[in-house]
Scaffold this active site. Structure first.
Site, PDB file in Angstrom:
ATOM      1  N   HIS A 241       0.831  -1.209   0.000  1.00 47.12           N
ATOM      2  CA  HIS A 241       0.000   0.000   0.000  1.00 47.12           C
ATOM      3  C   HIS A 241       0.865   1.259   0.000  1.00 47.12           C
ATOM      4  CE1 HIS A 241      -3.240   2.695   0.971  1.00 47.12           C
ATOM      5  NE2 HIS A 241      -4.093   1.738   1.267  1.00 47.12           N
TER       6      HIS A 241
ATOM      7  N   GLU B 107      -0.571   1.052  -5.542  1.00 48.97           N
ATOM      8  CA  GLU B 107      -0.421  -0.118  -4.678  1.00 48.97           C
ATOM      9  C   GLU B 107      -0.416  -1.421  -5.493  1.00 48.97           C
ATOM     10  OE1 GLU B 107      -3.838   0.225  -2.052  1.00 48.97           O
ATOM     11  OE2 GLU B 107      -3.756   2.394  -2.189  1.00 48.97           O
TER      12      GLU B 107
ATOM     13  N   ASP C 213     -10.433   5.609  -6.152  1.00 50.07           N
ATOM     14  CA  ASP C 213     -10.197   4.328  -5.467  1.00 50.07           C
ATOM     15  C   ASP C 213     -10.498   3.214  -6.473  1.00 50.07           C
ATOM     16  OD1 ASP C 213      -9.799   2.329  -3.669  1.00 50.07           O
ATOM     17  OD2 ASP C 213     -11.367   2.933  -2.260  1.00 50.07           O
TER      18      ASP C 213
HETATM   19  O1  BG6 Z   1      -7.973   3.478   5.800  1.00 49.14           O
HETATM   20  P1  BG6 Z   1      -7.263   2.228   5.359  1.00 49.14           P
HETATM   21  O2  BG6 Z   1      -7.806   0.992   6.000  1.00 49.14           O
HETATM   22  O3  BG6 Z   1      -5.784   2.355   5.548  1.00 49.14           O
HETATM   23  O4  BG6 Z   1      -7.515   2.077   3.810  1.00 49.14           O
HETATM   24  C1  BG6 Z   1      -7.189   3.101   2.944  1.00 49.14           C
HETATM   25  C2  BG6 Z   1      -7.617   2.762   1.524  1.00 49.14           C
HETATM   26  O5  BG6 Z   1      -6.820   1.687   1.061  1.00 49.14           O
HETATM   27  C3  BG6 Z   1      -6.986   1.410  -0.323  1.00 49.14           C
HETATM   28  O6  BG6 Z   1      -6.124   0.381  -0.684  1.00 49.14           O
HETATM   29  C4  BG6 Z   1      -8.409   0.983  -0.558  1.00 49.14           C
HETATM   30  O7  BG6 Z   1      -8.624   0.734  -1.928  1.00 49.14           O
HETATM   31  C5  BG6 Z   1      -9.351   2.059  -0.070  1.00 49.14           C
HETATM   32  O8  BG6 Z   1     -10.695   1.613  -0.234  1.00 49.14           O
HETATM   33  C6  BG6 Z   1      -9.078   2.379   1.383  1.00 49.14           C
HETATM   34  O9  BG6 Z   1      -9.905   3.449   1.786  1.00 49.14           O
END
Ligand code: BG6
Length: 346
Positions: A207, A317, A253
């Site tokens: 991520h 990501e 997203d």
């Molecule tokens: O707030 P988190 O759990 O770190 O996620 C952040 C984002 O992560 C992304 O990978 C997702 O596609 C999104 O939907 C999500 O909002």
């Protein structure tokens, strides 16, 4: 604190040998930082094995990290490179992972530091390439230092999980996550092995929060003709990217599946004002999530600061999330990303 390393483990002490990378723990042992002799550095929090900083030789930060990110293990880090495993998002319809929190437990478990290794391709005076770049012993040392890389390995297995995570995902596994710093790139590589006597399924994603100068002048190439699901629509919709360049001007997203036989053959290039800033290569990670929360979602996240920080960040990501990776007992899944600074890929 990730910025106060101690206990340097390898220093330039031997005359004639190139200076070595330094690897040091923070004072509270919560993170480890590797620094190349040429000045580049990477810091990894043991919590989540989250890369929280990657700097070039000028000390310029390449990743976005929220000013309100918790680095104390109380919640997943908002920024850097959190690791998503064994589920991307939540999967209420998937029996094995439906009890898990968003993005699984890897990013909220404490990983073990397994050690470091360094490598260098040391040119010799008889090598033509060497002769062109170095005409003295000092030049040889400098050339070797410039070619150096350092790899940090982290491990997590089922026995290292919290009771809560083990109860929600009762499968035996072993994961090794390697973070390799080169002078002009960063590679993160995950190998997950099924140590159970029954099969299980997982998803994996890196991520990455890239730091960009200005999201309004940022473009992403390498996704043309890729199909994608758009998670901002209700219900989630599917489409195909027609334009060669993706720009971000609202909440984004999307889960892309780039076209092409080999995922590694489609580099994703993030440019700023048409100048390539990052080139992302993937190995066995056939999806790419592109995420920017934009104004309202950023407002709604307590750990997202400054609130207009969405202008300086872009999540690209690489992952294997379009489907489930089925691992039979003893099987392993391996996937990696390499983020190269600028437009170079070799
Ligand atoms: O707030 P988190 O759990 O770190 O996620 C952040 C984002 O992560 C992304 O990978 C997702 O596609 C999104 O939907 C999500 O909002």
């Amino acid at each position: 604190m990730v910025d106060r390393p101690r206990k340097p483990s390898a220093l330039a002490t031997t005359p004639g040998l190139p200076p070595q990378p330094q690897v040091a723990f923070s004072a509270d042992n919560s993170s480890v930082t590797a620094t190349l002799p040429t000045g580049e550095s990477v810091s990894v929090l043991l919590y989540g094995a989250t890369v929280v900083s990657w700097k070039d030789k000028k000390g310029e930060e390449k990743l976005w990290l929220s000013e309100a990110a918790r680095l104390d293990g109380s919640r997943p880090v908002r920024g850097g490179i959190p690791l998503v495993f064994p589920v991307f998002g939540t999967a209420p319809d998937h029996a094995q992972t439906k009890a898990l929190p968003q993005h699984g437990f890897a990013r909220s478990s404490r990983w073990e530091f397994l050690g470091k290794s360094t490598s260098e391709s040391t040119p010799t005076p008889t090598t033509p390439a060497f002769a062109a770049t170095a005409t003295s012993a000092a030049g040889a040392v400098a050339a070797a230092a410039a070619d150096m890389s350092v790899k940090l390995d982290f491990g997590l297995s089922s026995s290292g999980l919290s009771e809560d995570a083990r109860a929600k995902w009762p499968y035996a596994f072993n994961a090794i996550y390697s973070v390799t710093l080169n002078t002009d790139s960063l590679t993160t590589n995950l190998v997950v092995t099924n140590d159970d006597d029954k099969s299980w399924e997982c998803q994996v994603l890196m991520h990455t929060y890239l730091r960009v100068d200005d999201i309004t002048t940022t473009t992403i190439s390498g996704l043309q003709n890729a199909t994608y699901t758009d998670k901002t629509t209700s219900p989630i919709s599917s489409s195909t990217q027609s334009s060669p360049l993706l720009t971000i001007s609202s909440e984004t997203d999307r889960v892309y599946t780039p076209a092409g036989d080999s995922p590694a053959s489609v580099p994703i290039v993030v440019s700023s004002d048409n100048k390539p800033k990052f080139t992302i290569l993937r190995d066995n990670l056939s999806n790419v999530v592109v995420w920017n929360p934009w104004v309202e979602k950023a407002q709604g996240m307590a750990d997202f600061e400054p609130k207009d920080g969405y202008k300086q960040m872009l999540c690209v990501e690489p992952g294997a999330v379009g489907t489930w990776q089925v691992l039979e007992p003893g099987d392993a899944f391996e996937g990696a990303q390499t983020i190269v600074l600028g437009g170079k890929t070799e």
